[in-house]
Design an enzyme around this catalytic site. Structure first.
Site, PDB file in Angstrom:
ATOM      1  N   LYS A  92      48.930  36.441  58.648  1.00 18.15           N
ATOM      2  CA  LYS A  92      48.099  37.215  57.713  1.00 18.15           C
ATOM      3  C   LYS A  92      46.612  36.914  57.943  1.00 18.15           C
ATOM      4  CE  LYS A  92      46.860  39.738  54.113  1.00 18.15           C
ATOM      5  NZ  LYS A  92      45.677  39.295  53.468  1.00 18.15           N
TER       6      LYS A  92
ATOM      7  N   GLY B 273      49.074  41.480  41.556  1.00 21.52           N
ATOM      8  CA  GLY B 273      50.315  41.173  40.845  1.00 21.52           C
ATOM      9  C   GLY B 273      50.845  42.370  40.073  1.00 21.52           C
TER      10      GLY B 273
ATOM     11  N   HIS C 187      45.574  38.771  60.908  1.00 22.78           N
ATOM     12  CA  HIS C 187      45.403  40.165  60.485  1.00 22.78           C
ATOM     13  C   HIS C 187      44.004  40.352  59.893  1.00 22.78           C
ATOM     14  CE1 HIS C 187      45.121  42.998  57.144  1.00 22.78           C
ATOM     15  NE2 HIS C 187      45.918  43.799  57.850  1.00 22.78           N
ATOM     16  N   ASN C 188      43.614  39.474  58.990  1.00 19.95           N
ATOM     17  CA  ASN C 188      42.314  39.619  58.340  1.00 19.95           C
ATOM     18  C   ASN C 188      41.173  39.419  59.346  1.00 19.95           C
ATOM     19  OD1 ASN C 188      43.965  39.732  56.094  1.00 19.95           O
ATOM     20  ND2 ASN C 188      42.583  38.546  54.813  1.00 19.95           N
TER      21      ASN C 188
ATOM     22  N   ASN D 292      46.302  34.768  49.538  1.00 21.55           N
ATOM     23  CA  ASN D 292      45.693  34.507  50.852  1.00 21.55           C
ATOM     24  C   ASN D 292      45.461  33.018  51.016  1.00 21.55           C
ATOM     25  OD1 ASN D 292      45.528  36.961  52.103  1.00 21.55           O
ATOM     26  ND2 ASN D 292      43.576  37.487  51.161  1.00 21.55           N
TER      27      ASN D 292
ATOM     28  N   GLU E 250      40.819  42.427  61.294  1.00 22.76           N
ATOM     29  CA  GLU E 250      40.163  43.394  60.402  1.00 22.76           C
ATOM     30  C   GLU E 250      38.628  43.200  60.442  1.00 22.76           C
ATOM     31  OE1 GLU E 250      41.967  43.416  56.409  1.00 22.76           O
ATOM     32  OE2 GLU E 250      39.940  43.356  55.607  1.00 22.76           O
ATOM     33  N   TYR E 251      38.181  41.947  60.442  1.00 22.39           N
ATOM     34  CA  TYR E 251      36.738  41.668  60.572  1.00 22.39           C
ATOM     35  C   TYR E 251      36.224  42.291  61.874  1.00 22.39           C
ATOM     36  CZ  TYR E 251      35.965  37.945  57.026  1.00 22.39           C
ATOM     37  OH  TYR E 251      35.796  37.217  55.875  1.00 22.39           O
TER      38      TYR E 251
ATOM     39  N   ASN F 259      51.426  35.320  33.079  1.00 20.86           N
ATOM     40  CA  ASN F 259      50.056  35.108  33.530  1.00 20.86           C
ATOM     41  C   ASN F 259      49.471  33.925  32.772  1.00 20.86           C
ATOM     42  OD1 ASN F 259      47.847  36.445  35.185  1.00 20.86           O
ATOM     43  ND2 ASN F 259      46.812  36.135  33.228  1.00 20.86           N
ATOM     44  N   ARG F 260      48.589  33.159  33.453  1.00 25.69           N
ATOM     45  CA  ARG F 260      47.993  31.977  32.800  1.00 25.69           C
ATOM     46  C   ARG F 260      47.362  32.369  31.458  1.00 25.69           C
ATOM     47  NH1 ARG F 260      42.844  29.061  35.474  1.00 25.69           N
ATOM     48  NH2 ARG F 260      42.137  31.206  35.255  1.00 25.69           N
ATOM     49  N   THR F 261      46.531  33.403  31.474  1.00 29.11           N
ATOM     50  CA  THR F 261      45.969  33.906  30.223  1.00 29.11           C
ATOM     51  C   THR F 261      47.019  34.866  29.657  1.00 29.11           C
ATOM     52  OG1 THR F 261      43.795  33.754  31.223  1.00 29.11           O
ATOM     53  CG2 THR F 261      43.974  35.090  29.217  1.00 29.11           C
TER      54      THR F 261
ATOM     55  N   SER G 212      49.281  42.499  52.581  1.00 30.11           N
ATOM     56  CA  SER G 212      48.052  43.234  52.913  1.00 30.11           C
ATOM     57  C   SER G 212      48.134  44.679  52.454  1.00 30.11           C
ATOM     58  CB  SER G 212      47.805  43.217  54.423  1.00 30.11           C
ATOM     59  OG  SER G 212      46.666  43.995  54.708  1.00 30.11           O
ATOM     60  N   GLY G 213      46.974  45.244  52.188  1.00 31.81           N
ATOM     61  CA  GLY G 213      46.902  46.651  51.804  1.00 31.81           C
ATOM     62  C   GLY G 213      46.153  46.838  50.501  1.00 31.81           C
ATOM     63  N   GLY G 214      45.681  45.731  49.919  1.00 35.27           N
ATOM     64  CA  GLY G 214      44.905  45.819  48.684  1.00 35.27           C
ATOM     65  C   GLY G 214      45.739  46.403  47.553  1.00 35.27           C
TER      66      GLY G 214
HETATM   67  P1  NBP Z   1      42.633  37.031  42.011  1.00 34.92           P
HETATM   68  O1  NBP Z   1      42.545  36.414  43.362  1.00 34.92           O
HETATM   69  O2  NBP Z   1      41.382  37.522  41.386  1.00 34.92           O
HETATM   70  O3  NBP Z   1      43.304  35.947  41.030  1.00 34.92           O
HETATM   71  C1  NBP Z   1      43.449  36.236  39.676  1.00 34.92           C
HETATM   72  C2  NBP Z   1      44.758  35.690  39.158  1.00 34.92           C
HETATM   73  O4  NBP Z   1      44.833  34.285  39.431  1.00 34.92           O
HETATM   74  C3  NBP Z   1      44.852  35.844  37.642  1.00 34.92           C
HETATM   75  O5  NBP Z   1      46.177  36.152  37.323  1.00 34.92           O
HETATM   76  C4  NBP Z   1      44.447  34.469  37.154  1.00 34.92           C
HETATM   77  O6  NBP Z   1      44.907  34.149  35.884  1.00 34.92           O
HETATM   78  C5  NBP Z   1      45.116  33.623  38.188  1.00 34.92           C
HETATM   79  N1  NBP Z   1      44.639  32.238  38.219  1.00 34.92           N
HETATM   80  C6  NBP Z   1      43.425  31.721  38.494  1.00 34.92           C
HETATM   81 BR1  NBP Z   1      41.927  32.707  38.829  1.00 34.92          BR
HETATM   82  N2  NBP Z   1      43.380  30.402  38.465  1.00 34.92           N
HETATM   83  C7  NBP Z   1      44.637  30.042  38.110  1.00 34.92           C
HETATM   84  C8  NBP Z   1      45.241  28.787  37.884  1.00 34.92           C
HETATM   85  N3  NBP Z   1      44.572  27.648  38.035  1.00 34.92           N
HETATM   86  N4  NBP Z   1      46.535  28.785  37.514  1.00 34.92           N
HETATM   87  C9  NBP Z   1      47.225  29.933  37.378  1.00 34.92           C
HETATM   88  N5  NBP Z   1      46.702  31.162  37.582  1.00 34.92           N
HETATM   89  C10 NBP Z   1      45.424  31.205  37.946  1.00 34.92           C
HETATM   90  O7  NBP Z   1      43.736  38.190  41.955  1.00 34.92           O
HETATM   91  P2  NBP Z   1      44.117  39.314  43.032  1.00 34.92           P
HETATM   92  O8  NBP Z   1      42.908  39.979  43.584  1.00 34.92           O
HETATM   93  O9  NBP Z   1      45.177  40.119  42.396  1.00 34.92           O
HETATM   94  O10 NBP Z   1      44.765  38.465  44.227  1.00 34.92           O
HETATM   95  C11 NBP Z   1      45.896  37.636  44.057  1.00 34.92           C
HETATM   96  C12 NBP Z   1      46.148  36.914  45.362  1.00 34.92           C
HETATM   97  O11 NBP Z   1      46.397  37.890  46.383  1.00 34.92           O
HETATM   98  C13 NBP Z   1      44.955  36.098  45.845  1.00 34.92           C
HETATM   99  O12 NBP Z   1      45.398  34.948  46.502  1.00 34.92           O
HETATM  100  C14 NBP Z   1      44.281  37.001  46.851  1.00 34.92           C
HETATM  101  O13 NBP Z   1      43.579  36.278  47.844  1.00 34.92           O
HETATM  102  C15 NBP Z   1      45.483  37.740  47.443  1.00 34.92           C
HETATM  103  N6  NBP Z   1      45.182  39.081  47.968  1.00 34.92           N
HETATM  104  C16 NBP Z   1      44.332  39.915  47.319  1.00 34.92           C
HETATM  105  C17 NBP Z   1      44.091  41.187  47.826  1.00 34.92           C
HETATM  106  C18 NBP Z   1      43.151  42.149  47.122  1.00 34.92           C
HETATM  107  O14 NBP Z   1      42.908  43.223  47.693  1.00 34.92           O
HETATM  108  N7  NBP Z   1      42.675  41.845  45.926  1.00 34.92           N
HETATM  109  C19 NBP Z   1      44.750  41.603  48.983  1.00 34.92           C
HETATM  110  C20 NBP Z   1      45.649  40.742  49.599  1.00 34.92           C
HETATM  111  C21 NBP Z   1      45.858  39.478  49.083  1.00 34.92           C
HETATM  112  P3  NBP Z   1      43.993  34.414  34.597  1.00 34.92           P
HETATM  113  O15 NBP Z   1      44.190  35.851  34.239  1.00 34.92           O
HETATM  114  O16 NBP Z   1      44.532  33.489  33.579  1.00 34.92           O
HETATM  115  O17 NBP Z   1      42.572  34.109  34.984  1.00 34.92           O
END
Ligand code: NBP
Length: 498
Positions: free
Chosen positions: A205, A17, A208-209, A122, A212-213, A35-37, A148-150
């Protein structure tokens, strides 16, 4: 003076985000974040980078405040944790909703007809199918987009795969295409385009993943056989992957693999890669692809084998015990020409990769039929050309193949890929044969070759399976000599035997 309104709102300030927000602002869009928090909103806005964006970035401490800061029609993107599919017939009434459902339920009363909710996580595509239909009934437009792309992709240009309500696409297109990776000779073709209705974007997507595997397993197969059959060092492996990255294998995953071999262990002597426990984790998108391939009855064997390879890798203590009990070839080296064998491993990797992508596109085409999407496979290949983890030069060839023949049944039938696999074949077979003889597991290479041999066989032993099924369960069969007739059943016990 009226209060400033922002182009888009984003909820979920974890790694993805935050980086997407900065990327959007860099491309001229005004963004409001939540953000929730809520302390994370303040922490983010206090970072030097966020402060440098001035009034192009603002924070909110509730969803209602976020919504109030947006231009109409409002666009709210969720980058929050996604969960497995949950059967939630009524979003607002679902008591134990996944994070996305819960946030949507909270958003609904705050939005007007025509506003857009975007889920960039995802998410399992069935959830996106369900949510798109549910929200359309309320007049709210929904998009489920693969991103995608982290972290780096999110910041500098991801590959994006949006699907959902087609009326929502023109509203977010300028933002998404501006922030996505660009490819082409002038670096101006965005790796983001409309995929299709409802869950199509999240399905693509997921594939894609899954691909990637497959890529990661195939690269690991190459690493393992080169290391064990030839006894190569990390320095040797670095040189080999560096050379391969100058060829048709040129890709992000080959590039990072090359670099991994050079990273020294910060805690002791030697390279870090040798100190990492050989137990691979997984977050589930590979498993989803494999499960959904089984549902469709299409053979996506590369991703399935890759998921199983991770599963067996994680049984580390069992494997250590079994290694002391079960005998077989251990430690023997390849006796032939080393340079020639390295070249053969490269061919095995390339041919197996082609099979893996062929399976991925077959699965997407089958899913498109099943779920009533209209997918453009050439366009999808282009979206994966940049920004994402599987980005590779080779995807250009896939795009060309589908541009030439949009109804291509299997990538292996395209003249370019047919020639590539055919010329790789002797080398590929020798690598698999050597792996079998030396007892070195290469699950990706082996399953790819089995797929190739099965697919190119006009006849398979399924006649015997049908005979067995009819024998014990009267499941019937069709006859090769009576096309269009049948099904037939035989009383296998009381019939004349030779
Ligand atoms: P995360 O997948 O670790 O999620 C963390 C976020 O989700 C925080 O903002 C957290 O809020 C919020 N959250 C949670 Br946990 N439970 C919640 C709820 N019940 N209500 C509202 N918010 C909630 O973050 P990320 O790695 O940035 O990935 C975000 C999305 O993108 C995911 O779906 C992930 O699968 C996808 N994605 C990630 C990547 C990667 O490389 N990381 C790549 C592509 C796609 P909080 O701060 O209040 O806990």
């Amino acid at each position: 003076m009226s209060e400033k309104k922002y182009d888009i709102g984003l909820m979920g300030l974890a790694v993805m985000g935050q980086n997407l927000v900065l990327n959007m602002v860099d491309h001229g869009f005004d963004v409001a974040v939540f953000n929730r928090t809520t302390s994370k909103v303040d922490d983010f806005l206090a970072t030097e980078e966020a402060r440098s964006k001035g009034d192009k970035l603002t924070g909110a401490h509730s969803l209602a405040e976020l919504v109030s800061k947006l231009k109409s029609p409002r666009k709210i993107m969720l980058m929050i944790k996604s969960k497995d599919a949950v059967p939630a017939p009524e979003l607002a009434l679902y008591p134990d909703a996944a994070a996305v459902d819960a946030v949507i339920a909270e958003l609904i009363p705050l939005l007007d007809k025509g506003d857009v909710i975007i889920d960039g996580g995802n998410t399992q595509f069935k959830d996106t199918e369900r949510r798109t239909k549910y929200l359309a009934n309320l007049g709210i437009r929904y998009i489920g987009t693969g991103v995608s792309g982290g972290e780096e992709g999110a910041r500098r240009g991801p590959s994006m795969m949006p699907g959902g309500d087609p009326e929502a696409w023109p509203l977010v297109k300028p933002i998404f295409q501006a922030i996505s990776a660009k490819v082409g000779p002038n670096k101006d073709v965005p790796c983001c385009d409309w995929i299709g209705a409802r869950g199509a974007g999240h399905y693509v997507k997921m594939v894609h993943n899954g691909v990637e595997y497959g890529d990661m397993q195939l690269i690991s197969d190459a690493y393992w056989i080169l290391k064990n059959a030839l006894g190569l060092s990390n320095a040797d492996l670095y040189k080999i992957f560096a050379e391969w990255n100058e060829t048709e294998l040129d890709s992000y995953l080959i590039e990072i693999t090359r670099d991994i071999f050079t990273v020294e262990d910060p805690e002791s002597d030697g390279e870090l890669v040798d100190k990492i426990l050989d137990a691979a984790g997984a977050k589930g998108t590979g498993k989803w692809m494999s499960q959904l391939a089984l549902d469709l009855g299409v053979p996506s064997t590369l991703v399935t084998e890759a998921v199983y390879a991770r599963a067996i890798s994680s049984m580390k203590s069992q494997r250590v015990n079994a290694s002391a009990v079960l005998s077989g070839p251990v430690g023997a080296k390849y006796q032939g020409d080393k340079a020639e064998f390295i070249a053969q491993v490269k061919q095995a990797l390339y041919a197996s990769k082609i099979c893996s992508y062929a399976q991925g596109f077959v699965q997407m085409q089958a899913a498109a039929k099943e779920y009533d999407w209209s997918l453009d496979c050439g366009k999808i290949a282009l979206l994966w050309r940049g920004g994402c983890i599987i980005r590779a030069v080779f995807l250009e060839r896939i795009k060309e193949a589908f541009d030439k023949n949009p109804n291509l049944e299997n990538l292996l039938l395209d003249p370019y890929f047919k020639n590539a696999v055919e010329s790789a074949q002797p080398a590929w077979r020798n690598v698999v044969k050597t792996a079998v003889e030396l007892g070195i597991p290469t699950p990706g290479f082996t399953t790819a070759l089995t797929y190739f041999d099965s697919y190119r066989s006009a006849n398979l032993p399924a006649n015997l399976i049908q005979a067995q099924r009819d024998y014990f369960g009267a499941h019937t069969y069709f006859r090769v000599d009576k096309p269009g007739e049948g099904p037939f059943h035989t009383d296998w016990i009381n019939v004349k035997k030779s």
